[in-house]
Design a protein around this motif. Structure first.
Motif, PDB file in Angstrom:
ATOM      1  N   MET A  52       0.822  -1.242  -0.080  1.00 32.05           N
ATOM      2  CA  MET A  52      -0.121   0.088  -0.048  1.00 32.05           C
ATOM      3  C   MET A  52       0.863   1.283  -0.022  1.00 32.05           C
ATOM      4  N   GLU A  53       2.111   1.197   0.894  1.00 35.58           N
ATOM      5  CA  GLU A  53       2.961   2.504   0.939  1.00 35.58           C
ATOM      6  C   GLU A  53       3.577   2.602  -0.505  1.00 35.58           C
ATOM      7  N   THR A  54       4.233   1.443  -1.237  1.00 36.49           N
ATOM      8  CA  THR A  54       4.523   1.444  -2.417  1.00 36.49           C
ATOM      9  C   THR A  54       3.550   2.274  -3.564  1.00 36.49           C
ATOM     10  N   THR A  55       2.280   1.637  -3.464  1.00 42.02           N
ATOM     11  CA  THR A  55       1.352   2.297  -4.354  1.00 42.02           C
ATOM     12  C   THR A  55       0.991   3.529  -4.258  1.00 42.02           C
ATOM     13  N   ARG A  56       0.727   3.849  -3.054  1.00 43.37           N
ATOM     14  CA  ARG A  56       0.672   5.353  -2.680  1.00 43.37           C
ATOM     15  C   ARG A  56       1.819   6.147  -2.954  1.00 43.37           C
ATOM     16  N   GLY A  57       3.253   5.658  -3.098  1.00 45.34           N
ATOM     17  CA  GLY A  57       4.251   6.475  -3.751  1.00 45.34           C
ATOM     18  C   GLY A  57       4.203   6.570  -5.188  1.00 45.34           C
ATOM     19  N   MET A  58       3.814   5.688  -5.690  1.00 45.72           N
ATOM     20  CA  MET A  58       3.536   5.429  -7.122  1.00 45.72           C
ATOM     21  C   MET A  58       2.397   6.490  -7.457  1.00 45.72           C
ATOM     22  N   GLN A  59       1.491   6.459  -6.818  1.00 39.18           N
ATOM     23  CA  GLN A  59       0.551   7.640  -7.410  1.00 39.18           C
ATOM     24  C   GLN A  59       0.833   9.028  -7.213  1.00 39.18           C
ATOM     25  N   LEU A  60       1.303   9.202  -6.147  1.00 40.94           N
ATOM     26  CA  LEU A  60       2.008  10.529  -5.863  1.00 40.94           C
ATOM     27  C   LEU A  60       3.002  11.008  -6.995  1.00 40.94           C
ATOM     28  N   ALA A  61       3.997  10.178  -7.397  1.00 40.49           N
ATOM     29  CA  ALA A  61       4.816  10.383  -8.601  1.00 40.49           C
ATOM     30  C   ALA A  61       4.120  10.470  -9.800  1.00 40.49           C
ATOM     31  N   PHE A  62       3.023   9.688  -9.939  1.00 42.56           N
ATOM     32  CA  PHE A  62       2.355   9.704 -11.049  1.00 42.56           C
ATOM     33  C   PHE A  62       1.596  11.237 -11.287  1.00 42.56           C
ATOM     34  N   ALA A  63       0.856  11.521 -10.039  1.00 47.80           N
ATOM     35  CA  ALA A  63       0.323  12.663 -10.085  1.00 47.80           C
ATOM     36  C   ALA A  63       1.117  14.060 -10.347  1.00 47.80           C
ATOM     37  N   GLN A  64       2.545  14.063  -9.750  1.00 50.02           N
ATOM     38  CA  GLN A  64       3.298  15.092 -10.162  1.00 50.02           C
ATOM     39  C   GLN A  64       3.734  15.261 -11.705  1.00 50.02           C
ATOM     40  N   LEU A  65       3.877  13.662 -12.139  1.00 54.98           N
ATOM     41  CA  LEU A  65       4.212  13.918 -13.586  1.00 54.98           C
ATOM     42  C   LEU A  65       3.160  14.206 -14.437  1.00 54.98           C
ATOM     43  N   GLN A  66       1.681  13.947 -14.117  1.00 48.87           N
ATOM     44  CA  GLN A  66       0.604  14.351 -14.972  1.00 48.87           C
ATOM     45  C   GLN A  66       0.544  15.945 -14.871  1.00 48.87           C
ATOM     46  N   SER A  67       0.813  16.465 -13.817  1.00 47.09           N
ATOM     47  CA  SER A  67       0.972  18.007 -13.554  1.00 47.09           C
ATOM     48  C   SER A  67       1.843  18.492 -14.588  1.00 47.09           C
ATOM     49  N   ASP A  68       2.940  17.944 -14.520  1.00 49.08           N
ATOM     50  CA  ASP A  68       4.095  18.394 -15.616  1.00 49.08           C
ATOM     51  C   ASP A  68       3.631  18.318 -17.112  1.00 49.08           C
ATOM     52  N   CYS A  69       3.021  17.020 -17.455  1.00 51.10           N
ATOM     53  CA  CYS A  69       2.637  16.831 -18.828  1.00 51.10           C
ATOM     54  C   CYS A  69       1.479  17.708 -19.175  1.00 51.10           C
ATOM     55  N   GLU A  70       0.553  17.818 -18.099  1.00 51.50           N
ATOM     56  CA  GLU A  70      -0.476  19.142 -18.683  1.00 51.50           C
ATOM     57  C   GLU A  70       0.084  20.363 -18.754  1.00 51.50           C
ATOM     58  N   HIS A  71       0.935  21.040 -18.328  1.00 48.69           N
ATOM     59  CA  HIS A  71       1.547  22.253 -18.489  1.00 48.69           C
ATOM     60  C   HIS A  71       3.002  22.248 -19.284  1.00 48.69           C
ATOM     61  N   ILE A  72       3.155  21.209 -20.201  1.00 45.76           N
ATOM     62  CA  ILE A  72       4.168  21.089 -21.142  1.00 45.76           C
ATOM     63  C   ILE A  72       3.984  22.276 -21.928  1.00 45.76           C
ATOM     64  N   VAL A  73       5.020  23.009 -22.471  1.00 40.57           N
ATOM     65  CA  VAL A  73       4.940  24.179 -23.473  1.00 40.57           C
ATOM     66  C   VAL A  73       4.629  23.837 -24.660  1.00 40.57           C
ATOM     67  N   GLU A  74       3.861  24.902 -25.225  1.00 41.15           N
ATOM     68  CA  GLU A  74       3.381  24.564 -26.623  1.00 41.15           C
ATOM     69  C   GLU A  74       4.528  24.670 -27.590  1.00 41.15           C
ATOM     70  N   PRO A  75       4.751  23.989 -28.781  1.00 44.09           N
ATOM     71  CA  PRO A  75       5.964  23.980 -29.482  1.00 44.09           C
ATOM     72  C   PRO A  75       6.224  25.323 -30.127  1.00 44.09           C
ATOM     73  N   GLY A  76       5.211  26.321 -30.338  1.00 46.79           N
ATOM     74  CA  GLY A  76       5.501  27.525 -30.886  1.00 46.79           C
ATOM     75  C   GLY A  76       6.009  28.725 -30.059  1.00 46.79           C
ATOM     76  N   THR A  77       5.895  28.184 -28.654  1.00 43.32           N
ATOM     77  CA  THR A  77       6.137  29.277 -27.645  1.00 43.32           C
ATOM     78  C   THR A  77       7.512  29.511 -27.483  1.00 43.32           C
ATOM     79  N   ILE A  78       8.625  28.454 -27.898  1.00 34.09           N
ATOM     80  CA  ILE A  78       9.896  28.393 -27.683  1.00 34.09           C
ATOM     81  C   ILE A  78      10.773  28.303 -28.729  1.00 34.09           C
ATOM     82  N   ASN A  79      10.142  28.716 -30.024  1.00 34.22           N
ATOM     83  CA  ASN A  79      10.958  28.884 -31.393  1.00 34.22           C
ATOM     84  C   ASN A  79      11.524  27.596 -31.644  1.00 34.22           C
ATOM     85  N   GLN A  80      11.135  26.450 -31.918  1.00 34.74           N
ATOM     86  CA  GLN A  80      11.752  25.530 -32.523  1.00 34.74           C
ATOM     87  C   GLN A  80      12.594  24.550 -31.461  1.00 34.74           C
ATOM     88  N   ARG A  81      12.627  25.070 -30.354  1.00 37.88           N
ATOM     89  CA  ARG A  81      13.736  24.385 -29.214  1.00 37.88           C
ATOM     90  C   ARG A  81      12.797  23.316 -28.900  1.00 37.88           C
TER      91      ARG A  81
END
Length: 219
Positions: A52-81
């Motif tokens: 249960m502790e492992t599953t909870r840690g996995m869920q927290l890691a996935f929640a953080q990764l989901q937040s980062d993926c949702e806010h990934i920059v749009e391609p046109g914002t960084i001029n072909q970078r």
């Protein structure tokens, strides 16, 4: 005159040695069985708590990764970078950070498996694209070794796939330039910039990894 004779007290039969040994043996067997049952319950409870502790840690890691993926920059914002780099046991991306009463700023975020631990690092915030290049270089080459946060331990690996050009692919680096357009057999064109990502974390001692799918950008 004769004194009356007292009647003889009835003979009381006690336990024999054999009977005592049999009773002690039975009690010992019952105690051993009870101890084994209790030990099994304690072990099962401890294993369940760890899972249960492992599953909870996995869920927290996935929640953080989901937040980062949702806010990934749009391609046109960084001029072909490049905005996303995936590979064996690593993810690097550029995300937008929104703060109240301030303009959006950029940040490089990286995930690595280091000594069996999933570590997340984030760079300083910036609006300068030249500084962003330096931050990206440091993160993608592992030159930046500070400021890491351990999200989950006990891992043996991380598998990353991206949804690109109508299928799941492994290592990828995307930007406006290298993920723009390709010609298909039908004569139409399709963007190679991935729209989704699948991340599987392999836990030590577990045969089946725990995986999750993420959309890149807000749905």
């Amino acid at each position: 005159m004769r004194r009356p004779l007292h009647p003889r007290a009835p003979h009381r039969r006690g336990f024999t040695l054999v009977e005592l040994l049999v009773a002690i043996s039975i009690l010992a067997i019952v105690a051993v069985l009870g101890w084994r049952g209790l030990d099994g319950i304690v072990r099962a409870r401890s294993t369940l708590a760890e899972q249960m502790e492992t599953t909870r840690g996995m869920q927290l890691a996935f929640a953080q990764l989901q937040s980062d993926c949702e806010h990934i920059v749009e391609p046109g914002t960084i001029n072909q970078r490049p905005r996303l780099l995936t590979g064996s046991d690593r993810i690097t991306m550029v995300r937008e950070v929104f703060t109240e009463n301030q303009p959006a700023r950029l940040q490089v975020v990286s995930y690595r498996i280091l000594d069996g631990t999933l570590v997340r690092r984030e760079s300083n915030l910036t609006r300068d694209l030249a500084q962003l290049d330096a931050l990206w270089q440091a993160a993608s080459t592992d030159a930046d070794t500070g400021g890491g946060v351990a999200l989950q331990g006990g891992l043996t690996g991380m598998q990353v796939l991206v949804w690109q050009n109508g299928g799941w692919r492994q290592a990828v680096t995307t930007s406006n330039a290298n993920a723009a357009l390709v010609q298909q057999s039908t004569g139409t064109t399709q963007s190679l910039d991935p729209t989704g990502m699948q991340v599987a974390l392999v836990q030590q001692g577990q045969e089946v990894p725990l995986s999750k799918f993420f959309l890149l950008g807000e749905p």
